[in-house]
Enzyme design. Structure first.
Site, PDB file in Angstrom:
ATOM      1  N   LYS A 147      37.054  -9.297  33.846  1.00  0.00           N
ATOM      2  CA  LYS A 147      38.035  -8.317  33.403  1.00  0.00           C
ATOM      3  C   LYS A 147      37.350  -6.958  33.285  1.00  0.00           C
ATOM      4  O   LYS A 147      36.137  -6.947  33.080  1.00  0.00           O
ATOM      5  CB  LYS A 147      38.697  -8.695  32.078  1.00  0.00           C
ATOM      6  N   TYR A 236      41.193  -6.532  25.557  1.00  0.00           N
ATOM      7  CA  TYR A 236      41.315  -7.776  24.775  1.00  0.00           C
ATOM      8  C   TYR A 236      42.490  -7.684  23.808  1.00  0.00           C
ATOM      9  O   TYR A 236      43.209  -8.658  23.597  1.00  0.00           O
ATOM     10  CB  TYR A 236      40.037  -8.046  23.966  1.00  0.00           C
TER      11      TYR A 236
HETATM   12  P1  NAD Z   1      25.574  -5.003  33.551  1.00  0.00           P
HETATM   13  O1  NAD Z   1      25.324  -3.579  33.850  1.00  0.00           O
HETATM   14  O2  NAD Z   1      24.645  -5.692  32.613  1.00  0.00           O
HETATM   15  O3  NAD Z   1      25.651  -5.853  34.889  1.00  0.00           O
HETATM   16  C1  NAD Z   1      26.176  -5.345  36.076  1.00  0.00           C
HETATM   17  C2  NAD Z   1      25.371  -5.863  37.246  1.00  0.00           C
HETATM   18  O4  NAD Z   1      25.900  -5.254  38.431  1.00  0.00           O
HETATM   19  C3  NAD Z   1      23.876  -5.490  37.190  1.00  0.00           C
HETATM   20  O5  NAD Z   1      23.108  -6.597  37.559  1.00  0.00           O
HETATM   21  C4  NAD Z   1      23.752  -4.376  38.228  1.00  0.00           C
HETATM   22  O6  NAD Z   1      22.468  -4.346  38.825  1.00  0.00           O
HETATM   23  C5  NAD Z   1      24.805  -4.775  39.221  1.00  0.00           C
HETATM   24  N1  NAD Z   1      25.259  -3.677  40.077  1.00  0.00           N
HETATM   25  C6  NAD Z   1      25.503  -3.782  41.388  1.00  0.00           C
HETATM   26  N2  NAD Z   1      25.873  -2.611  41.914  1.00  0.00           N
HETATM   27  C7  NAD Z   1      25.875  -1.741  40.902  1.00  0.00           C
HETATM   28  C8  NAD Z   1      26.155  -0.348  40.828  1.00  0.00           C
HETATM   29  N3  NAD Z   1      26.544   0.357  41.889  1.00  0.00           N
HETATM   30  N4  NAD Z   1      26.043   0.239  39.618  1.00  0.00           N
HETATM   31  C9  NAD Z   1      25.685  -0.462  38.514  1.00  0.00           C
HETATM   32  N5  NAD Z   1      25.403  -1.791  38.536  1.00  0.00           N
HETATM   33  C10 NAD Z   1      25.493  -2.410  39.721  1.00  0.00           C
HETATM   34  O7  NAD Z   1      27.072  -5.088  32.992  1.00  0.00           O
HETATM   35  P2  NAD Z   1      27.763  -6.301  32.249  1.00  0.00           P
HETATM   36  O8  NAD Z   1      27.892  -5.961  30.812  1.00  0.00           O
HETATM   37  O9  NAD Z   1      27.107  -7.558  32.619  1.00  0.00           O
HETATM   38  O10 NAD Z   1      29.270  -6.218  32.852  1.00  0.00           O
HETATM   39  C11 NAD Z   1      29.574  -6.689  34.154  1.00  0.00           C
HETATM   40  C12 NAD Z   1      31.055  -7.076  34.219  1.00  0.00           C
HETATM   41  O11 NAD Z   1      31.296  -8.113  33.286  1.00  0.00           O
HETATM   42  C13 NAD Z   1      32.035  -5.959  33.861  1.00  0.00           C
HETATM   43  O12 NAD Z   1      33.185  -6.056  34.640  1.00  0.00           O
HETATM   44  C14 NAD Z   1      32.388  -6.234  32.408  1.00  0.00           C
HETATM   45  O13 NAD Z   1      33.695  -5.767  32.060  1.00  0.00           O
HETATM   46  C15 NAD Z   1      32.341  -7.741  32.397  1.00  0.00           C
HETATM   47  N6  NAD Z   1      32.017  -8.272  31.064  1.00  0.00           N
HETATM   48  C16 NAD Z   1      32.823  -9.232  30.573  1.00  0.00           C
HETATM   49  C17 NAD Z   1      32.558  -9.759  29.340  1.00  0.00           C
HETATM   50  C18 NAD Z   1      33.433 -10.854  28.809  1.00  0.00           C
HETATM   51  O14 NAD Z   1      33.269 -11.229  27.661  1.00  0.00           O
HETATM   52  N7  NAD Z   1      34.338 -11.401  29.614  1.00  0.00           N
HETATM   53  C19 NAD Z   1      31.476  -9.317  28.583  1.00  0.00           C
HETATM   54  C20 NAD Z   1      30.654  -8.338  29.125  1.00  0.00           C
HETATM   55  C21 NAD Z   1      30.933  -7.820  30.384  1.00  0.00           C
END
Ligand code: NAD
Length: 385
Positions: A147, A236
């Site tokens: 999401k 949420y």
């Molecule tokens: P994060 O920044 O920790 O992870 C993102 C990943 O994408 C990294 O490994 C990064 O290297 C990669 N990536 C690839 N191309 C990229 C670019 N152009 N710019 C930046 N990063 C790039 O973020 P996250 O907190 O893990 O969030 C990722 C997704 O998960 C989002 O959509 C977020 O909304 C979702 N999320 C959901 C929940 C949940 O509880 N459902 C919780 C946290 C995050």
């Protein structure tokens, strides 16, 4: 009045609500009660599990999703997709993923030739969800996408169309739909335990710190995030207002405030307050913020009782309280593994050719409402949806 639910009752309710293999596994004791020599009917052999490719090895993927595969009955990790070969190789070793099943973003499309991958789980910044979902569908894989589904209604529709065209499932990772305390709250509301539902409130906030947290850097970049706190965590509250009422809103209003001198809020919003009016007359009043201390709660108010989920959308340690004229009570519910439950749910839907509980259409609805909320905030007047 004290709640009389026994832990056995709550177990039964938990099982009935989820009807998922993961839920069965999560109930402590069920497997342990079987004699050692008997094969455990709950356990699926690893090769019978559906294979997931994890796309994006960031904070959420590595700290929450991947470790929770351990509780899955129908799902396992069979491939990794990352921009960092070193990190991917290390995680591949840790999770027993073959080196040939480690992909970069550039060669991701060749995943089509990997029969070990049934489902691709997109855990990338929001602005990349559409591209990778469409590429995964074209590679002949089912998709689980984080999401918010995408950063525009048009992209959501393209994702749905691509998966339909490929004949593949698309599910949005709304984990609260697979979380026992939220499911229990929904059931109590539907049964009328609160009387006639009148209002919902929900607040979601956390400080973003892009100078300290890598995962917060893209969150303040409009192109990658699509928006600020509403897109990320206000979703949420919005989604909870919809599943707690079981209705779709007719009208939204909103006010937004962001300190534009704060470099975090040059492109995305910080504080937003929005209301949703539902056909039954229920009013939902929600806030999200990137500068609150952490909060993730939701409340439902009926004419007989109220119900409090605090937290509503956390990873672990949920709480449910109910109050009425006789006092407050806290039903004893069994904490579940919502991550494993949602991973197993999609695996079962693929195997049994069923539509997931939270399909692409569910994600599209929220993105549509989010756009209406932004419009209402911009125009300073109610927007019909
Ligand atoms: P994060 O920044 O920790 O992870 C993102 C990943 O994408 C990294 O490994 C990064 O290297 C990669 N990536 C690839 N191309 C990229 C670019 N152009 N710019 C930046 N990063 C790039 O973020 P996250 O907190 O893990 O969030 C990722 C997704 O998960 C989002 O959509 C977020 O909304 C979702 N999320 C959901 C929940 C949940 O509880 N459902 C919780 C946290 C995050």
């Amino acid at each position: 009045m004290a709640d009389t639910s026994t832990s056995l009752d709550s177990r039964r309710r938990f099982l009935a609500q989820l009807s998922l293999g993961a839920a069965l596994a999560a109930v402590a004791g069920a497997a342990a009660a079987l004699p050692q020599s008997e094969p455990d009917p709950m356990k699926t052999t690893d090769s019978a599990k559906l294979g997931y490719a994890i796309v994006g090895l960031g904070k959420f993927a590595t700290q929450q999703i991947m470790p929770n595969f351990k509780d899955c009955q129908h799902a396992r990790i069979t491939a990794l997709v990352s921009g960092s070969p070193e990190k991917a190789r290390k995680l591949a070793r840790e999770y027993g993923v073959a080196e040939k099943s480690v992909y970069s973003y550039e060669n991701f499309d060749s995943i089509k030739d990997n029969p070990e991958v049934d489902i691709v789980y997109i855990i990338l910044p929001n602005g990349l969800h559409a591209e990778y979902t469409i590429r995964a569908a074209r590679a002949g894989k089912h998709v689980l996408c984080e999401k918010p589904m995408a950063t525009s209604v048009e992209d959501c529709q393209k994702m749905i169309d691509a998966c339909n065209k490929a004949g593949k499932k698309l599910m949005i990772a709304y984990r609260a739909h697979y979380e026992p305390f939220n499911l229990d709250a929904v059931e109590r509301i539907r049964k009328g335990e609160l009387g006639k539902l009148r209002a919902i409130t929900s607040d979601h906030g956390r400080p973003v710190k892009p100078t300290e947290e890598k995962a917060d850097v893209w969150r303040v970049d409009k192109k990658l995030a699509g928006g600020g706190s509403l897109m990320d965590i206000g979703i949420y509250a919005l989604n909870a207002a919809r599943y707690l009422t079981g209705e779709e809103p007719e009208e939204v209003t909103a006010q937004e405030f962001s300190d534009k001198s704060d470099p975090r809020f040059k492109e995305v919003e910080d504080n937003i307050h929005f209301t949703l009016r539902f056909p039954s007359g229920v009013l939902a009043s929600c806030t999200s913020s990137y500068s609150y201390a952490e909060v993730k709660r939701g409340r439902a108010f009926g004419d007989k009782a109220w119900l409090d989920l605090d937290p509503l959308s956390d990873y672990y340690e949920h709480n449910l309280k109910i109050g009425d004229k006789e006092g407050k009570r806290e039903p004893k519910l069994q904490e579940g593994n919502q991550f494993a439950a949602q991973l197993d749910h999609l695996a079962e839907c693929v195997r049994d050719n069923k539509t997931p509980k939270t399909p692409g259409e569910e994600g599209l609805k929220d993105v549509r409402y989010i756009m209406a909320i932004y419009e209402a905030a911009r125009k300073g007047k109610a927007v019909k949806v």
